[in-house]
Design a protein around this motif. Structure first.
Motif, mmCIF file in Angstrom:
data_model
loop_
_atom_site.group_PDB
_atom_site.id
_atom_site.type_symbol
_atom_site.label_atom_id
_atom_site.label_comp_id
_atom_site.label_asym_id
_atom_site.label_seq_id
_atom_site.Cartn_x
_atom_site.Cartn_y
_atom_site.Cartn_z
ATOM 1 N N ILE A 115 -0.179 -0.799 -4.720
ATOM 2 C CA ILE A 115 -1.485 0.039 -4.714
ATOM 3 C C ILE A 115 -1.442 1.379 -4.166
ATOM 4 O O ILE A 115 -1.145 1.449 -2.842
ATOM 5 C CB ILE A 115 -2.411 -0.983 -4.064
ATOM 6 N N SER A 116 -1.922 2.406 -4.680
ATOM 7 C CA SER A 116 -1.701 3.866 -4.443
ATOM 8 C C SER A 116 -3.305 4.004 -3.871
ATOM 9 O O SER A 116 -4.018 3.902 -4.776
ATOM 10 C CB SER A 116 -1.320 4.918 -5.398
ATOM 11 N N THR A 117 -3.506 4.314 -2.673
ATOM 12 C CA THR A 117 -4.946 4.439 -2.311
ATOM 13 C C THR A 117 -5.206 5.709 -1.192
ATOM 14 O O THR A 117 -3.866 5.942 -0.283
ATOM 15 C CB THR A 117 -5.398 3.249 -2.028
ATOM 16 N N HIS A 118 -6.052 6.441 -1.234
ATOM 17 C CA HIS A 118 -6.692 7.122 0.025
ATOM 18 C C HIS A 118 -7.420 6.358 0.826
ATOM 19 O O HIS A 118 -7.776 6.935 2.101
ATOM 20 C CB HIS A 118 -7.121 8.537 -0.430
ATOM 21 N N GLY B 83 0.922 -1.215 0.093
ATOM 22 C CA GLY B 83 0.045 0.028 -0.027
ATOM 23 C C GLY B 83 1.164 1.366 0.009
ATOM 24 O O GLY B 83 1.725 1.445 0.966
ATOM 25 N N PHE B 84 0.832 2.338 -0.880
ATOM 26 C CA PHE B 84 1.361 3.360 -1.241
ATOM 27 C C PHE B 84 0.692 4.508 -0.532
ATOM 28 O O PHE B 84 -0.300 4.948 -1.557
ATOM 29 C CB PHE B 84 2.048 3.506 -2.835
ATOM 30 N N LEU B 85 1.172 4.933 0.395
ATOM 31 C CA LEU B 85 0.000 5.868 1.023
ATOM 32 C C LEU B 85 0.851 7.251 1.175
ATOM 33 O O LEU B 85 2.006 7.375 1.357
ATOM 34 C CB LEU B 85 -0.215 5.641 2.289
ATOM 35 N N GLY B 86 -0.144 8.422 1.073
ATOM 36 C CA GLY B 86 0.316 9.691 1.117
ATOM 37 C C GLY B 86 -0.929 10.704 0.833
ATOM 38 O O GLY B 86 -1.600 10.377 0.146
ATOM 39 N N PRO B 87 -0.782 12.116 1.332
ATOM 40 C CA PRO B 87 -1.537 12.986 1.053
ATOM 41 C C PRO B 87 -1.415 13.421 -0.365
ATOM 42 O O PRO B 87 -0.405 13.027 -1.229
ATOM 43 C CB PRO B 87 -1.261 14.141 1.812
#
Length: 324
Positions: free
Chosen positions: A189-192, A34-38
């Motif tokens: 996966i980039s996700t919010h 999981g690739f997370l960030g604002p």
């Protein structure tokens, strides 16, 4: 596990703006990252460099041993990419679009037919195969985008917001599909949607201002929550004052927060001083003191709070905010 993605000092600048600032990251076969960030953290820019859509300013991106900038065709053959917004040709139907992608991926014969048929079934788009893509709902467009990403059964999947626009049933279906494919692939996966990280990811990386700030399993990140292993306990309101005092005597307890009394009961939130489990200590104390307990449960923590703390810093307490 085989290393499928390796980023070394990967950097991207747009004039004076540094969007990605020297990222080092590895993803192995069998991992769902999981690739997370604002917004504006550098997630999509990083993905575009890994997939060869953007050239890095400096550093390297390797996919299954292939340098994306040195040997882009071979690297891209190993990647399935679902970009942000799932762009497709609106005047095509899903059927004609998948045939076009099969041509691009140089699939032929029985292998081609099997790949198309299995992909249609996997993402459940049989009912809209002959409708123009531009007439489809956002959810179906997303599924067509996912279909083109997995059509050639690549060993690396890069998915930017894969469940964006899907209803709860469709989200569950896509998450299940990702889990099924993950055993022999490296998936990013980039996700919010932080619940998605807990549902499908074996690892999470948090990025902000172009830098990696955290890297670990979802469980590792949850341990950073102030509420990790906190205990919520419900007792008779008449005993609330005594319970509060007794709980504060426990050496393993951090803070004791008393809620409002309702219908003859009062709830407490009791945090762990070190993050270690405290439920057995709390339960034993209340039993020894003779306080009847109507409910006691352990809190695992909240990823959204951890995400905010990592990307913005811990929230200031009221007194700290006034003095800032």
């Amino acid at each position: 596990m085989a290393e499928m993605i390796a980023l070394s000092r990967l950097t991207k600048r747009f004039g004076p703006l540094t969007a990605v600032d020297g990222i080092d990251m590895k993803v192995s076969r069998g991992e769902v990252l999981g690739f997370l960030g604002p917004n504006g953290a550098g997630k999509s820019t990083t993905m575009k460099m890994v997939t060869g859509f953007l050239a890095p300013t400096s550093g390297t991106a390797m996919v299954d041993g292939m340098d994306v900038t040195v040997d882009p065709v071979k690297a891209k053959q190993r990647i399935g990419y679902l970009p942000e917004g799932a762009p497709c040709y609106g005047d095509m139907t899903p059927r004609s679009f998948l045939n076009f992608i099969a041509d691009v991926r140089m699939l032929s014969g029985k292998e081609r037919d099997k790949a198309i048929d299995e992909t249609i079934e996997r993402v459940e788009i049989a009912g809209v195969l002959d409708q123009p893509i531009e007439t489809l709902s956002k959810g179906f467009k997303r599924r067509v985008g996912l279909a083109q990403a997995i059509l050639h059964n690549p060993p690396v999947l890069i998915l930017d917001e894969p469940t964006d626009g899907l209803d709860p049933n469709q989200k569950h279906q896509v998450r299940t599909l990702i889990q099924e494919m993950a055993s022999d692939k490296a998936v990013v996966i980039s996700t919010h949607i932080l619940e998605e990280v807990e549902a499908v990811c074996s690892r999470a990386v948090v990025i902000a201002r172009g830098k990696i700030l955290a890297d670990g399993t979802p469980e590792d990140l949850l341990k950073r929550s102030p509420l990790h292993n906190a205990v919520h306990v419900r007792v008779a309101a008449a005993a609330a004052s005594a319970v509060a005092g007794d709980l504060k005597t426990l050496a393993v307890v951090g803070e004791v927060t008393q809620g409002e009394s309702r219908e003859g009961y009062c709830e407490f939130s009791v945090t762990s001083k070190t993050g270690a489990p405290i439920a057995p200590d709390v339960a034993a104390l209340l039993k020894d003191k003779g306080h009847p307990v109507s409910d006691l449960k352990t809190e695992k923590g909240a990823l959204d709070a951890v995400f905010r703390d990592i990307t913005r810093g811990p929230a200031k307490k009221p007194a700290e905010a006034q003095n800032a």
